[in-house]
Design a protein around this motif. Structure first.
Motif, PDB file in Angstrom:
ATOM      1  N   LEU A   1       0.880  64.142  20.934  1.00 45.73           N
ATOM      2  CA  LEU A   1       0.585  64.296  22.354  1.00 45.73           C
ATOM      3  C   LEU A   1      -0.911  64.433  22.571  1.00 45.73           C
ATOM      4  CD1 LEU A   1       1.427  64.712  25.273  1.00 45.73           C
ATOM      5  CD2 LEU A   1       1.898  67.115  24.749  1.00 45.73           C
ATOM      6  N   ARG A   2      -1.578  65.221  21.734  1.00 48.36           N
ATOM      7  CA  ARG A   2      -3.037  65.373  21.885  1.00 48.36           C
ATOM      8  C   ARG A   2      -3.752  64.058  21.576  1.00 48.36           C
ATOM      9  NH1 ARG A   2      -1.737  70.506  19.188  1.00 48.36           N
ATOM     10  NH2 ARG A   2      -1.838  72.157  20.767  1.00 48.36           N
ATOM     11  N   GLN A   3      -3.273  63.319  20.575  1.00 52.51           N
ATOM     12  CA  GLN A   3      -3.872  62.014  20.286  1.00 52.51           C
ATOM     13  C   GLN A   3      -3.685  61.054  21.458  1.00 52.51           C
ATOM     14  OE1 GLN A   3      -5.777  61.307  17.697  1.00 52.51           O
ATOM     15  NE2 GLN A   3      -5.504  63.413  16.965  1.00 52.51           N
ATOM     16  N   SER A   4      -2.536  61.093  22.081  1.00 52.95           N
ATOM     17  CA  SER A   4      -2.293  60.231  23.242  1.00 52.95           C
ATOM     18  C   SER A   4      -3.231  60.593  24.383  1.00 52.95           C
ATOM     19  CB  SER A   4      -0.836  60.364  23.688  1.00 52.95           C
ATOM     20  OG  SER A   4       0.050  59.913  22.694  1.00 52.95           O
ATOM     21  N   ILE A   5      -3.500  61.892  24.548  1.00 53.71           N
ATOM     22  CA  ILE A   5      -4.435  62.314  25.593  1.00 53.71           C
ATOM     23  C   ILE A   5      -5.824  61.767  25.316  1.00 53.71           C
ATOM     24  CG2 ILE A   5      -5.596  64.332  26.569  1.00 53.71           C
ATOM     25  CD1 ILE A   5      -2.974  65.861  26.242  1.00 53.71           C
ATOM     26  N   LEU A   6      -6.285  61.854  24.061  1.00 58.28           N
ATOM     27  CA  LEU A   6      -7.604  61.322  23.718  1.00 58.28           C
ATOM     28  C   LEU A   6      -7.657  59.813  23.937  1.00 58.28           C
ATOM     29  CD1 LEU A   6      -8.341  63.342  20.443  1.00 58.28           C
ATOM     30  CD2 LEU A   6      -9.255  63.736  22.725  1.00 58.28           C
ATOM     31  N   GLN A   7      -6.614  59.094  23.517  1.00 55.97           N
ATOM     32  CA  GLN A   7      -6.581  57.651  23.693  1.00 55.97           C
ATOM     33  C   GLN A   7      -6.572  57.288  25.167  1.00 55.97           C
ATOM     34  OE1 GLN A   7      -6.852  55.390  21.423  1.00 55.97           O
ATOM     35  NE2 GLN A   7      -6.468  53.566  22.664  1.00 55.97           N
ATOM     36  N   ALA A   8      -5.741  57.990  25.955  1.00 59.91           N
ATOM     37  CA  ALA A   8      -5.675  57.692  27.381  1.00 59.91           C
ATOM     38  C   ALA A   8      -6.987  58.018  28.084  1.00 59.91           C
ATOM     39  CB  ALA A   8      -4.521  58.485  28.012  1.00 59.91           C
ATOM     40  N   ARG A   9      -7.663  59.061  27.597  1.00 59.80           N
ATOM     41  CA  ARG A   9      -8.952  59.418  28.202  1.00 59.80           C
ATOM     42  C   ARG A   9      -9.995  58.346  27.928  1.00 59.80           C
ATOM     43  NH1 ARG A   9     -10.363  65.155  26.444  1.00 59.80           N
ATOM     44  NH2 ARG A   9      -8.496  65.543  27.700  1.00 59.80           N
ATOM     45  N   ARG A  10      -9.959  57.760  26.719  1.00 54.96           N
ATOM     46  CA  ARG A  10     -10.926  56.695  26.405  1.00 54.96           C
ATOM     47  C   ARG A  10     -10.631  55.413  27.178  1.00 54.96           C
ATOM     48  NH1 ARG A  10     -10.379  58.777  21.056  1.00 54.96           N
ATOM     49  NH2 ARG A  10      -8.783  57.208  20.616  1.00 54.96           N
ATOM     50  N   THR A  11      -9.349  55.083  27.295  1.00 53.87           N
ATOM     51  CA  THR A  11      -8.968  53.812  27.935  1.00 53.87           C
ATOM     52  C   THR A  11      -8.697  53.956  29.423  1.00 53.87           C
ATOM     53  OG1 THR A  11      -6.642  54.213  27.367  1.00 53.87           O
ATOM     54  CG2 THR A  11      -7.976  52.983  25.779  1.00 53.87           C
ATOM     55  N   ARG A  12      -8.803  55.199  29.939  1.00 60.16           N
ATOM     56  CA  ARG A  12      -8.557  55.469  31.362  1.00 60.16           C
ATOM     57  C   ARG A  12      -7.169  54.990  31.780  1.00 60.16           C
ATOM     58  NH1 ARG A  12     -13.242  56.933  33.957  1.00 60.16           N
ATOM     59  NH2 ARG A  12     -15.174  56.574  32.801  1.00 60.16           N
ATOM     60  N   ARG A  13      -6.183  55.291  30.950  1.00 61.11           N
ATOM     61  CA  ARG A  13      -4.810  54.915  31.237  1.00 61.11           C
ATOM     62  C   ARG A  13      -3.960  56.177  31.337  1.00 61.11           C
ATOM     63  NH1 ARG A  13      -3.430  50.304  26.860  1.00 61.11           N
ATOM     64  NH2 ARG A  13      -1.550  50.111  28.125  1.00 61.11           N
ATOM     65  N   SER A  14      -2.782  56.022  31.916  1.00 62.47           N
ATOM     66  CA  SER A  14      -1.865  57.141  32.082  1.00 62.47           C
ATOM     67  C   SER A  14      -0.681  56.979  31.133  1.00 62.47           C
ATOM     68  CB  SER A  14      -1.366  57.211  33.526  1.00 62.47           C
ATOM     69  OG  SER A  14      -0.647  56.028  33.853  1.00 62.47           O
ATOM     70  N   PHE A  15       0.055  58.073  30.947  1.00 58.55           N
ATOM     71  CA  PHE A  15       1.284  58.018  30.162  1.00 58.55           C
ATOM     72  C   PHE A  15       2.208  59.131  30.642  1.00 58.55           C
ATOM     73  CE2 PHE A  15      -1.391  60.904  27.733  1.00 58.55           C
ATOM     74  CZ  PHE A  15      -0.521  61.936  27.450  1.00 58.55           C
TER      75      PHE A  15
ATOM     76  N   ALA B   1      22.552  66.292  29.862  1.00 60.02           N
ATOM     77  CA  ALA B   1      21.207  66.821  29.654  1.00 60.02           C
ATOM     78  C   ALA B   1      20.456  66.840  30.974  1.00 60.02           C
ATOM     79  CB  ALA B   1      20.446  65.985  28.636  1.00 60.02           C
ATOM     80  N   SER B   2      19.472  67.771  31.067  1.00 60.17           N
ATOM     81  CA  SER B   2      18.548  67.843  32.199  1.00 60.17           C
ATOM     82  C   SER B   2      17.171  67.435  31.696  1.00 60.17           C
ATOM     83  CB  SER B   2      18.509  69.261  32.772  1.00 60.17           C
ATOM     84  OG  SER B   2      19.783  69.634  33.242  1.00 60.17           O
ATOM     85  N   VAL B   3      16.480  66.601  32.496  1.00 66.90           N
ATOM     86  CA  VAL B   3      15.221  66.001  32.049  1.00 66.90           C
ATOM     87  C   VAL B   3      14.125  66.354  33.044  1.00 66.90           C
ATOM     88  CG1 VAL B   3      14.028  63.882  31.398  1.00 66.90           C
ATOM     89  CG2 VAL B   3      16.497  64.098  31.016  1.00 66.90           C
ATOM     90  N   GLY B   4      13.000  66.854  32.524  1.00 65.40           N
ATOM     91  CA  GLY B   4      11.810  67.095  33.340  1.00 65.40           C
ATOM     92  C   GLY B   4      10.729  66.105  32.981  1.00 65.40           C
ATOM     93  N   MET B   5      10.116  65.458  33.988  1.00 60.03           N
ATOM     94  CA  MET B   5       9.132  64.397  33.769  1.00 60.03           C
ATOM     95  C   MET B   5       7.782  64.840  34.321  1.00 60.03           C
ATOM     96  SD  MET B   5      11.169  62.063  32.480  1.00 60.03           S
ATOM     97  CE  MET B   5      10.131  60.606  32.521  1.00 60.03           C
ATOM     98  N   THR B   6       6.708  64.479  33.604  1.00 62.36           N
ATOM     99  CA  THR B   6       5.350  64.717  34.076  1.00 62.36           C
ATOM    100  C   THR B   6       4.459  63.586  33.587  1.00 62.36           C
ATOM    101  OG1 THR B   6       3.549  66.344  34.196  1.00 62.36           O
ATOM    102  CG2 THR B   6       4.639  66.073  32.064  1.00 62.36           C
ATOM    103  N   MET B   7       3.290  63.406  34.224  1.00 64.48           N
ATOM    104  CA  MET B   7       2.410  62.278  33.910  1.00 64.48           C
ATOM    105  C   MET B   7       0.986  62.770  33.686  1.00 64.48           C
ATOM    106  SD  MET B   7       3.543  59.083  36.339  1.00 64.48           S
ATOM    107  CE  MET B   7       2.409  58.028  35.423  1.00 64.48           C
ATOM    108  N   TYR B   8       0.357  62.120  32.720  1.00 65.33           N
ATOM    109  CA  TYR B   8      -1.077  62.334  32.479  1.00 65.33           C
ATOM    110  C   TYR B   8      -1.836  61.165  33.110  1.00 65.33           C
ATOM    111  CZ  TYR B   8      -5.571  62.500  30.115  1.00 65.33           C
ATOM    112  OH  TYR B   8      -6.909  62.547  29.851  1.00 65.33           O
ATOM    113  N   PRO B   9      -2.939  61.398  33.804  1.00 64.12           N
ATOM    114  CA  PRO B   9      -3.642  62.675  34.036  1.00 64.12           C
ATOM    115  C   PRO B   9      -3.341  63.281  35.402  1.00 64.12           C
ATOM    116  CG  PRO B   9      -5.127  60.889  34.566  1.00 64.12           C
ATOM    117  CD  PRO B   9      -3.790  60.247  34.204  1.00 64.12           C
ATOM    118  N   TYR B  10      -2.339  62.741  36.106  1.00 67.82           N
ATOM    119  CA  TYR B  10      -2.122  63.154  37.491  1.00 67.82           C
ATOM    120  C   TYR B  10      -1.640  64.599  37.588  1.00 67.82           C
ATOM    121  CZ  TYR B  10      -2.220  58.088  37.632  1.00 67.82           C
ATOM    122  OH  TYR B  10      -2.584  56.787  37.451  1.00 67.82           O
TER     123      TYR B  10
END
Length: 963
Positions: free
Chosen positions: A546-560, A650-659
């Motif tokens: 998850l932290r690696q994805s944050i760094l990658q998304a921060r460099r590429t200015r993309r969300s996940f 199952a119950s699912v909670g969703m969230t998005m980076y960086p919003y």
């Protein structure tokens, strides 16, 4: 005389050259020592640089509150720079330039640190005003505008607090907008309130304008060019040390050569003088004058083998003076096997009238023998001198030869492979271990190049980096995948060292086959980073990705996206079918999630029945919604379990980076909030995180931050609730309960801060503090009420820590409390879910004399077969069963039956009973009916006494045995 004069001048020149080269050698050694001192100082400066960066970051993010540590480090750096400036070679322009650049950069960094301290202090001072924003809101007059003004003040406070923690995109504009909205309210407020509001606005402006400057100066401190300049100084120092070592070696070689030439010259001179002298006495004086400084022993003998002359070297190595040797028999005085048992080869050569060259053993004056290499030549002259013996003590040479043989033995017998190549890479030597690793014979490897072992699994850049390190530092170390003679790929750990000698440049490689070690390490990594039941990544690996994805998304200015999944009603599976069947359900759920994740996403089991999906390639809400629908649908299908089915969903909670958030912890918290919101809406569905839910996260963070400060500031307190024994209501003890009143948050109920302490890992510290305080108080009350017993709760994290029994013993020793007066309360889930390890820990605690109680009994697994094996003293009936007693309805009858069953179970097992939560007289009467059945029954609750501080408890209860 002309030839003699030439030889004297030649020997004098050789001596002067020898002394000159020796002086150069001593100078080289002094230069080498100076560089070594510089290297040590550079290492100390390097360590201090890293400590400074770490301290700055800890100061920036509030992990440190004062600057003494950083100021101390900067002071040490100034002192060490001053010392280093004197140690460096001032004659080396490159070193001088690097030193000057590093010194200037360090001085600039000190200026930056002063700005950092000022800006951080200003921001911290301004933020303190917002910690008490409730005072401003409380002072607002009642009016129609009050609600709107409260919302704006709270929104401004929240934005300023978040910006003070870390600069986030949009916060500066948001603060400006909130300030503009609040400005019109000022004029319509009372003067005192208006002044408080203006002060808040001024401090908000301070945080808004200074936060970016603080971020900039923090970056400048951490990324200071002084780091690069220091690295360049370290590299220069290493190069100079290598050069000095090489120079020292060359000078040493010259010394040896000159000594050998001088020795040869002395031998030639001695022979010449023996041939030329006309009288024996004159010859002896001439030989003595020539051999006085010789590095070899010289002894002149007559035909009977008696010593006529011995030079200083011979005297020094035999322990006799020249006078003591003169006239003595060489055989008796110096030969190791004297007394005629073994004739000295020198004596034999004298008797035969021939020359002789070889080795023998001389005897020192103290009786010990030492080996010598000697040469005997017949002398042409008077009968007084028949032969001259030149010898040299070869003890050190033999030691060197022994060391060389030992080194060769070690080389051949080493379990690590050793290979030596020349500068072009051609193999010169290998040992048997290297042959065993590679599968090649020694004759196949000699002359070949190690590249014959290449596996093809390393690219050209790998080998270029290796040779670059060898060229720059003279050494390289790392893993290499090579191929054996039979074609198998193996992994070796190689250490390659460049060695320069008189014979040129060589490379020595020491290799170890670590294939099996890597396999074991990979197995350990699987155990560390993967869940053993589902084979999915566990929480540790998931957080890293998850932290690696944050760094990658921060460099590429993309969300996940991030999805948190909790199985609905899963507890019923364990309660009805048992844990083994529950494990089968979890394994199948893991397979379904892995299939949904595919190769691009990451499915993980975070623990228990909680799973997560990391969705880096699902960018929009529509994509995430489709994934969530698939998860709900797939996990809603029945799961077959040994002829039965699990239909929990199952119950699912969703969230998005960086919003929604920009850190891994915040994203997980947001997803958890959304997941619980989905459960509240009926389970079996998914829910996106929305900003309104952030209030829950902010409240959680405030409690977590406040609790950490509470532990540091000693804000926690312990209240004590009395425990009475039926039927006569005798006070027998108390239960210690932790309480917290925060200066910022006010009184915080345990139901709010205890879950935060458990999830943040602080609960063990809270438990340890409560245990220490309660034991000390119980020991103090023994004078008022001997035998007074103290009950203390133990949480699961505290109970599962290593050495818990040792910690309890140390607390008892420090407080002086007898272990039999301490009762540790452990929940049923901890004792029964911990298995054999929990039982062993409980046995250790019982060994200290402590009493053990199972708290909230009847709400967990209630495994009676396992309960029989536990060393338990007391069962505490949960308040949920006591609440219905005395009401007279059908549910009360069920609660009465449960309570009666628990009391009967405890009676049969010989256990004590405590009924907690007694709040009404009917409940007390209903519980009291059971007292005659078991003899004595303990009770506690608000009806009998609420938890109060220690002073109030002593005044209210210890002087009165009954409530």
């Amino acid at each position: 005389m002309t030839a003699i004069r030439r030889r004297v001048w030649l020997l004098a020149g050789l001596t002067l050259a020898l002394f000159a080269v020796g002086a150069g050698w001593f100078h080289a050694r002094d230069q080498h020592a100076r560089l070594q001192r510089g290297a040590a100082m550079l290492q100390r400066i390097d360590a201090a640089e890293w400590r400074l960066n770490e301290t700055v970051l800890r100061l920036r993010y509030g992990l440190l509150n004062n600057y003494d540590g950083a100021n101390h480090i900067l002071g040490d750096l100034r002192s060490m720079r001053a010392i280093l400036g004197r140690q460096l070679d001032s004659g080396d322009p490159e070193s001088g330039a690097a030193w000057g650049s590093y010194d200037r950069a360090s001085r600039l960094r000190e200026e930056d640190f002063e700005r950092f301290k000022y800006d951080a202090a200003v921001i911290r001072n301004s933020v303190q005003y917002f910690a008490n924003d409730a005072d401003v809101l409380a002072a607002l007059p009642d009016s129609r505008r009050r609600a709107a003004l409260q919302d704006e003040v709270m929104a401004l406070s929240d934005a300023v607090m978040r910006m003070a923690l870390a600069a986030q995109p949009g916060l500066e504009e948001e603060i400006g907008l909130r300030m503009e909205r609040l400005a019109p309210f000022v004029d319509g407020l009372p003067q005192a309130v208006a002044e408080d509001l203006r002060r808040l606005l001024r401090h908000a402006a301070v945080v808004r304008h200074r936060q970016p400057r603080l971020e900039s100066v923090t970056h400048a401190l951490v990324q200071s060019p002084a780091r690069d300049d220091l690295d360049r100084l370290i590299a220069l120092n290493r190069r100079q040390v290598g050069e000095e070592i090489a120079a020292e070696a060359r000078i040493r070689g010259i010394l040896v050569f000159l000594a050998a030439v001088m020795t040869a010259g002395l031998l030639i001179a001695a022979t010449y003088y023996r041939r030329e002298r006309e009288r024996a006495e004159a010859g002896r004086r001439l030989v003595a004058s020539l051999t006085e400084q010789a590095a070899v022993g010289m002894i002149a003998c007559d035909r009977d083998g008696r010593i006529v002359f011995a030079n200083p070297y011979a005297c020094a190595h035999t322990g006799w003076t020249a006078a003591e040797l003169a006239g003595q028999s060489l055989q008796e005085r110096l030969h190791a096997a004297a007394g005629g048992r073994d004739e000295c080869p020198v004596t034999a050569a004298l008797r035969a009238g021939s020359g002789y060259t070889g080795e023998t053993e001389f005897r020192h004056r103290d009786g010990r023998g030492f080996p010598v290499e000697f040469s005997l030549r017949q002398a042409a002259g008077p009968d007084e001198v028949a032969a001259v013996i030149v010898f040299q003590d070869i003890t050190e040479r033999r030691l060197r030869e022994r060391d060389r043989r030992l080194a060769e033995t070690v080389f051949r017998a080493s379990q690590q492979g050793i290979v030596v190549t020349d500068a072009k890479g051609a193999i010169q030597r290998v040992n048997p271990a290297y042959c065993a690793v590679t599968g090649y014979a020694e004759d196949e490897l000699i002359g070949a190049n190690p590249r014959m072992l290449k596996s093809g699994q390393h690219g050209p850049e790998f080998y270029r980096a290796m040779w670059r390190a060898l060229d720059e530092t003279g050494r390289w170390e790392g893993e290499i995948r090579n191929r054996r003679r039979n074609g198998d790929i193996y992994v070796q750990w190689a250490r390659v060292q460049a060695i320069r000698s008189d014979e040129g440049l060589h490379y020595v490689g020491i290799v170890s086959d670590i294939t099996e070690h890597l396999l074991a390490r990979e197995s350990m990594e699987r155990m560390t980073y993967y869940d053993a039941l589902t084979h999915l990544p566990n929480r540790v690996l998931f957080l890293d990705r998850l932290r690696q994805s944050i760094l990658q998304a921060r460099r590429t200015r993309r969300s996940f996206g991030l999805a948190l999944i909790d199985l609905d009603h899963f507890k019923n599976v364990n309660d009805t079918l048992g844990h083994p069947q529950g494990d089968l359900v979890l394994a199948q759920i893991g397979q379904r999630l892995a299939a949904i994740a595919g190769e691009t996403d990451t499915a993980a089991r975070l623990g228990g029945d909680e799973f997560a999906l990391l969705l880096p390639d699902r960018r929009g809400p529509e994509d995430l919604a489709r994934v969530a629908e698939t998860v709900v649908a797939e996990l809603g299908r029945p799961v077959p379990v040994n002829g039965s089915e699990y239909r929990g969903g199952a119950s699912v909670g969703m969230t998005m980076y960086p919003y929604d958030a920009e850190t891994a912890e915040q994203l997980l918290r947001n997803a958890e909030v959304a997941m619980y919101r989905a459960k509240e809406r009926g389970r079996g569905r998914f829910q996106f995180f929305v900003p309104e839910m952030a209030e829950t996260v902010v409240a959680y963070m405030r409690i977590e931050i406040g609790l950490r400060l509470a532990l540091e500031r000693n804000e926690l307190s312990v209240h004590y609730q009395p425990v009475y024994q039926l039927p006569d209501r005798t006070l027998v003890g108390a239960e210690a309960l932790v309480r917290w009143t925060s200066p910022e948050l006010g009184p915080v109920p345990p139901s709010q801060f205890i879950p935060v302490a458990e999830s943040s890992g602080m609960v063990a510290s809270v438990d340890a503090w409560v245990l220490e305080s309660a034991c000390r108080q119980a020991a103090a009350w023994q004078g008022l009420r001997p035998g007074f017993r103290m009950a203390v709760n133990f949480s699961a994290p505290r109970f599962n820590q290593e050495g818990v029994a040792t910690d309890v013993r140390q607390v008892l020793d420090r407080t002086g409390l007898d272990g039999s007066l301490l009762e540790l309360e452990i929940t049923e889930r901890v004792t029964l879910g911990g298995g054999e390890q929990a039982r062993l820990v409980m046995e250790e605690l019982k060994g200290l004399g402590c009493r053990l109680a199972i708290d909230d009994f009847g709400t967990g697994y209630s495994s009676l077969s396992y309960l029989r094996r536990l060393p338990v003293d007391t069962l505490k009936i949960d308040k949920s069963f006591v609440d219905g007693l005395g009401t007279g309805d059908a549910e009360a009858r069920n609660d009465r039956a449960v309570v009666a069953a628990i009391i009967g179970l405890a009676h049969n097992l010989g256990l004590d009973i405590v009924a907690e939560g007694i709040e009404t007289e009917p409940q007390l009467a209903a519980v009291g009916e059971f007292a005659p059945e078991v003899g004595r029954l303990a009770i506690q609750g608000y009806l009998l006494g609420r938890p109060v501080p220690a002073e109030e408890f002593a005044a209210r209860y210890l002087d009165r045995p009954r409530p």
